[in-house]
Design a protein around this motif. Structure first.
Motif, short mmCIF file in Angstrom:
data_model
loop_
_atom_site.label_atom_id
_atom_site.label_comp_id
_atom_site.label_asym_id
_atom_site.label_seq_id
_atom_site.Cartn_x
_atom_site.Cartn_y
_atom_site.Cartn_z
N ASP A 1 0.85 -1.19 0.00
CA ASP A 1 0.00 0.00 0.00
C ASP A 1 0.89 1.24 0.00
N PRO A 2 0.71 2.16 -0.95
CA PRO A 2 1.55 3.36 -0.99
C PRO A 2 1.42 4.22 0.26
N LEU A 3 0.35 4.04 1.00
CA LEU A 3 0.20 4.78 2.26
C LEU A 3 1.34 4.46 3.21
N ASP A 4 1.81 3.21 3.17
CA ASP A 4 2.92 2.81 4.05
C ASP A 4 4.24 3.49 3.67
N ALA A 5 4.35 3.96 2.44
CA ALA A 5 5.56 4.65 2.00
C ALA A 5 5.51 6.16 2.29
N LEU A 6 4.35 6.62 2.75
CA LEU A 6 4.20 8.04 3.05
C LEU A 6 5.13 8.42 4.21
N ASP A 7 5.83 9.52 4.05
CA ASP A 7 6.73 10.00 5.09
C ASP A 7 5.96 10.17 6.41
N ASP A 8 6.54 9.71 7.51
CA ASP A 8 5.86 9.78 8.80
C ASP A 8 5.51 11.21 9.21
N ALA A 9 6.36 12.17 8.88
CA ALA A 9 6.07 13.56 9.24
C ALA A 9 4.85 14.07 8.47
N VAL A 10 4.73 13.68 7.21
CA VAL A 10 3.59 14.08 6.40
C VAL A 10 2.32 13.42 6.94
N ALA A 11 2.41 12.13 7.23
CA ALA A 11 1.25 11.41 7.77
C ALA A 11 0.83 12.00 9.11
N ALA A 12 1.80 12.33 9.94
CA ALA A 12 1.49 12.92 11.25
C ALA A 12 0.82 14.27 11.09
N ALA A 13 1.29 15.08 10.15
CA ALA A 13 0.68 16.40 9.93
C ALA A 13 -0.76 16.24 9.44
#
Length: 111
Positions: A13-25
């Protein structure tokens, strides 16, 4: 099935490749949006999407946040859960409860 069991994760899932800082924001923006939209009752969120503010609190605990249930809910609600409930909670109607049950039945099984 509880909302906590709905991981709905797929390998690759490309969601898992999302940068943690971006996901957290994005997560913080979602939570702040829900804090502002008190008119979006948890029962309505559950009926539409199968999750609510309390689910988000459960999920941050499951992800390792060092809070008990009440502490996690305070993080999500922006105030103690009891205060949020006293100020904004509206008793659910039988129709809302039925819609929630139907919605929860559509949640993906846990992995």
């Amino acid at each position: 099935m509880s909302c906590s069991e709905n991981t709905n994760a797929n390998p690759g899932d490309p969601l898992d490749a999302l940068d943690d800082a971006v996901a957290a924001a994005a997560f913080r923006r979602l939570v702040r949006h829900l804090r502002h939209r008190h008119d979006a009752q948890n029962i309505d969120l559950m009926g539409l999407s199968g999750f609510c503010r309390n689910c988000l609190a459960d999920w941050i605990r499951e992800a390792g946040a060092p809070y008990d249930k009440d502490g996690a809910r305070e993080v999500i609600h922006g105030m103690p859960s009891a205060e949020w409930k006293a100020r904004f909670h509206v008793e659910a109607t039988p129709e809302q409860l039925a819609r929630m049950a139907e919605s929860m039945a559509r949640n993906a099984p846990g992995h």
